[in-house]
Design a protein around this motif. Structure first.
Motif, PDB file in Angstrom:
ATOM      1  N   CYS A   1       0.802  -1.176   0.042  1.00  0.00           N
ATOM      2  CA  CYS A   1      -0.032   0.168   0.012  1.00  0.00           C
ATOM      3  C   CYS A   1       0.943   1.328  -0.140  1.00  0.00           C
ATOM      4  N   ILE A   2       0.429   2.490  -0.514  1.00  0.00           N
ATOM      5  CA  ILE A   2       0.814   3.613  -0.720  1.00  0.00           C
ATOM      6  C   ILE A   2       0.006   4.852   0.373  1.00  0.00           C
ATOM      7  N   LEU A   3       0.702   4.991   1.211  1.00  0.00           N
ATOM      8  CA  LEU A   3       0.021   5.793   2.149  1.00  0.00           C
ATOM      9  C   LEU A   3       0.166   7.353   2.023  1.00  0.00           C
ATOM     10  N   TYR A   4      -0.861   8.059   2.090  1.00  0.00           N
ATOM     11  CA  TYR A   4      -0.973   9.455   2.262  1.00  0.00           C
ATOM     12  C   TYR A   4      -1.651   9.909   3.518  1.00  0.00           C
ATOM     13  N   ALA A   5      -0.816  10.525   4.093  1.00  0.00           N
ATOM     14  CA  ALA A   5      -1.378  11.074   5.252  1.00  0.00           C
ATOM     15  C   ALA A   5      -1.583  12.802   5.426  1.00  0.00           C
ATOM     16  N   GLY A   6      -2.580  13.122   5.634  1.00  0.00           N
ATOM     17  CA  GLY A   6      -2.663  14.742   6.013  1.00  0.00           C
ATOM     18  C   GLY A   6      -4.274  15.089   5.344  1.00  0.00           C
ATOM     19  N   THR A   7      -4.580  16.263   5.529  1.00  0.00           N
ATOM     20  CA  THR A   7      -5.682  16.831   5.123  1.00  0.00           C
ATOM     21  C   THR A   7      -5.999  16.504   3.914  1.00  0.00           C
ATOM     22  N   ILE A   8      -6.994  15.890   3.576  1.00  0.00           N
ATOM     23  CA  ILE A   8      -7.605  15.668   1.963  1.00  0.00           C
ATOM     24  C   ILE A   8      -8.154  17.046   1.360  1.00  0.00           C
ATOM     25  N   THR A   9      -7.282  17.892   0.752  1.00  0.00           N
ATOM     26  CA  THR A   9      -7.531  19.210   0.488  1.00  0.00           C
ATOM     27  C   THR A   9      -6.759  19.333  -0.904  1.00  0.00           C
ATOM     28  N   PRO A  10      -7.262  20.297  -1.745  1.00  0.00           N
ATOM     29  CA  PRO A  10      -6.606  20.256  -3.150  1.00  0.00           C
ATOM     30  C   PRO A  10      -4.939  20.705  -2.945  1.00  0.00           C
TER      31      PRO A  10
ATOM     32  N   PHE B   1     -10.244   4.992   2.633  1.00  0.00           N
ATOM     33  CA  PHE B   1     -10.228   6.036   3.276  1.00  0.00           C
ATOM     34  C   PHE B   1     -10.268   5.978   4.834  1.00  0.00           C
ATOM     35  N   LEU B   2      -9.422   6.121   5.602  1.00  0.00           N
ATOM     36  CA  LEU B   2      -9.629   5.954   7.120  1.00  0.00           C
ATOM     37  C   LEU B   2     -10.053   7.084   7.981  1.00  0.00           C
ATOM     38  N   GLY B   3     -10.023   8.242   7.446  1.00  0.00           N
ATOM     39  CA  GLY B   3     -10.536   9.506   8.054  1.00  0.00           C
ATOM     40  C   GLY B   3      -9.152   9.663   9.037  1.00  0.00           C
ATOM     41  N   TRP B   4      -9.380  10.685   9.917  1.00  0.00           N
ATOM     42  CA  TRP B   4      -8.347  11.138  10.873  1.00  0.00           C
ATOM     43  C   TRP B   4      -7.868  10.043  11.677  1.00  0.00           C
ATOM     44  N   VAL B   5      -6.645   9.965  11.895  1.00  0.00           N
ATOM     45  CA  VAL B   5      -6.152   8.686  12.546  1.00  0.00           C
ATOM     46  C   VAL B   5      -4.926   9.086  13.482  1.00  0.00           C
ATOM     47  N   GLU B   6      -4.717   8.560  14.568  1.00  0.00           N
ATOM     48  CA  GLU B   6      -3.714   8.942  15.653  1.00  0.00           C
ATOM     49  C   GLU B   6      -3.555   7.721  16.616  1.00  0.00           C
ATOM     50  N   ASN B   7      -2.532   7.966  17.137  1.00  0.00           N
ATOM     51  CA  ASN B   7      -2.095   7.050  18.311  1.00  0.00           C
ATOM     52  C   ASN B   7      -1.787   5.592  17.649  1.00  0.00           C
ATOM     53  N   GLU B   8      -2.414   4.699  18.028  1.00  0.00           N
ATOM     54  CA  GLU B   8      -2.155   3.141  17.565  1.00  0.00           C
ATOM     55  C   GLU B   8      -2.534   2.946  16.287  1.00  0.00           C
ATOM     56  N   ILE B   9      -3.470   3.638  15.808  1.00  0.00           N
ATOM     57  CA  ILE B   9      -3.708   3.405  14.314  1.00  0.00           C
ATOM     58  C   ILE B   9      -3.172   4.131  13.364  1.00  0.00           C
ATOM     59  N   LYS B  10      -2.804   5.104  13.719  1.00  0.00           N
ATOM     60  CA  LYS B  10      -1.580   6.070  13.106  1.00  0.00           C
ATOM     61  C   LYS B  10      -0.421   5.050  13.029  1.00  0.00           C
ATOM     62  N   ASP B  11       0.077   4.518  14.133  1.00  0.00           N
ATOM     63  CA  ASP B  11       1.277   3.948  14.190  1.00  0.00           C
ATOM     64  C   ASP B  11       1.192   2.357  13.293  1.00  0.00           C
ATOM     65  N   ARG B  12      -0.323   2.094  13.471  1.00  0.00           N
ATOM     66  CA  ARG B  12      -0.203   0.959  12.420  1.00  0.00           C
ATOM     67  C   ARG B  12      -0.114   1.028  10.870  1.00  0.00           C
ATOM     68  N   VAL B  13      -0.954   2.251  10.573  1.00  0.00           N
ATOM     69  CA  VAL B  13      -0.962   2.427   9.047  1.00  0.00           C
ATOM     70  C   VAL B  13       0.298   2.954   8.681  1.00  0.00           C
ATOM     71  N   PHE B  14       1.045   3.503   9.330  1.00  0.00           N
ATOM     72  CA  PHE B  14       2.557   3.935   8.772  1.00  0.00           C
ATOM     73  C   PHE B  14       3.548   2.542   8.914  1.00  0.00           C
ATOM     74  N   LYS B  15       3.287   1.741   9.618  1.00  0.00           N
ATOM     75  CA  LYS B  15       4.222   0.576   9.733  1.00  0.00           C
ATOM     76  C   LYS B  15       3.775  -0.603   8.725  1.00  0.00           C
ATOM     77  N   GLU B  16       2.644  -0.291   8.412  1.00  0.00           N
ATOM     78  CA  GLU B  16       1.983  -1.447   7.379  1.00  0.00           C
ATOM     79  C   GLU B  16       2.381  -1.038   6.010  1.00  0.00           C
ATOM     80  N   ALA B  17       2.386   0.381   5.466  1.00  0.00           N
ATOM     81  CA  ALA B  17       2.536   0.697   4.333  1.00  0.00           C
ATOM     82  C   ALA B  17       4.058   0.691   3.860  1.00  0.00           C
ATOM     83  N   LYS B  18       4.158   0.360   2.591  1.00  0.00           N
ATOM     84  CA  LYS B  18       5.439   0.377   1.738  1.00  0.00           C
ATOM     85  C   LYS B  18       6.108   1.348   1.354  1.00  0.00           C
TER      86      LYS B  18
END
Length: 291
Positions: free
Chosen positions: A113-122, A171-188
């Motif tokens: 997976c490719i991770l995009y983290a941040g506000t979904i804005t133009p 789309f995960l919406g806003w993430v933090e703490n353990e969920i944020k940790d997981r999505v960053f570690k699972e991404a390639k």
């Protein structure tokens, strides 16, 4: 109101500000601090010179900056812009945002997976990422984009539907703490196709997690980003180039490892938290003349 009563008991007032609305709100703290003859630090982290240094509030920024004891910016890129616009007599210094390297609590299996983290804005270029990935999605059916952030999620979902890649985008919406940790570690791979930035915290997070990064050379990233060395770069809005960079990185594990290692090196050196804390501590000490 509480600020008025506690200000006399402090020697230094450290004010964070960014875009004009923020400057206007924070200016009250600035004027109160001046009234009490306090040392003032302005910590400036705007994402766009056009709306700040070159915008209609240019004079107000110049006044605030010139009457502060120090102005902290997030990169030499911003320091140079301010010096060129307002003159070199301002006491401006670069202190980067830090990487948080104290994040390795649990380990998770890597996913395609490719991770995009941040506000979904133009401004962050999320549409470019969707369109670029759609053009190569059929070549990589086992790969997905994960969007972690709030914002224009409904608009983004419509775009994903239009390009028929619903099964390859989440789309995960806003993430933090353990969920944020997981999505960053699972991404390639991490991708942030921004049009404007101060210095993107999401990329500092990606480096701290050892993710290879695809990004645009905007804002403070220009201080350190070297294409094919510590990041893959493409120009904002260049969707063809973005799709090529994604394909290049997906298919080249050696390049993934190289960018990962370089990002980890930066997170533990130039952007190390203890180094940034030391710089701020030295600044406070200097303003107080060693007291």
């Amino acid at each position: 109101m509480a600020f008025i009563f506690i200000s006399p008991f402090y020697d230094i007032i450290h004010i964070h500000t960014s875009e004009p609305a923020s400057l206007i709100r924070k200016s009250i703290y600035f004027f109160i601090a001046r009234f009490f003859h306090k040392k003032i630090i302005i910590h400036f982290h705007s994402y766009s010179p056009k709306t700040t240094i070159f915008g209609k509030y240019k004079g107000f920024y110049k006044y605030i900056f010139s009457h502060a004891d120090r102005v902290i910016v997030l990169s030499d890129y911003w320091k140079n812009i301010i010096n060129e616009s307002f003159g070199n007599d301002l006491k401006i210094m670069t202190i980067y945002n830090p990487c948080d390297t104290s994040i390795l609590r649990y380990q998770y299996e890597k996913r395609n997976c490719i991770l995009y983290a941040g506000t979904i804005t133009p401004r962050k270029g999320y549409k470019d990422l969707i369109i670029a990935f759609a053009s190569i999605a059929s070549q990589y059916p086992n790969w997905k984009i994960i969007f972690a952030g709030n914002g224009e999620i409904s608009i983004a979902k419509e775009l994903v539907k239009k390009y028929d890649i619903i099964e390859q985008v989440k789309f995960l919406g806003w993430v933090e703490n353990e969920i944020k940790d997981r999505v960053f570690k699972e991404a390639k791979i991490f991708c942030l196709p921004s049009y404007a930035e101060g210095f993107p915290m999401a990329i500092l997070d990606a480096w701290a997690y050892g993710l290879p990064v695809i990004a645009t050379p905007v804002g403070g990233l220009q201080d350190v980003a070297v294409d094919n060395e510590n990041v893959l770069l493409f120009n904002p809005g260049d969707i063809v180039s973005l799709s090529s960079k994604i394909s290049q990185l997906i298919s080249n594990e050696e390049l993934q490892r190289k960018l990962s290692n370089e990002g980890l090196f930066l997170s533990n050196t130039k952007f190390a938290k203890n180094r940034i804390n030391q710089q701020i501590g030295e600044l406070y000490h200097d303003l107080m003349d060693g007291r």
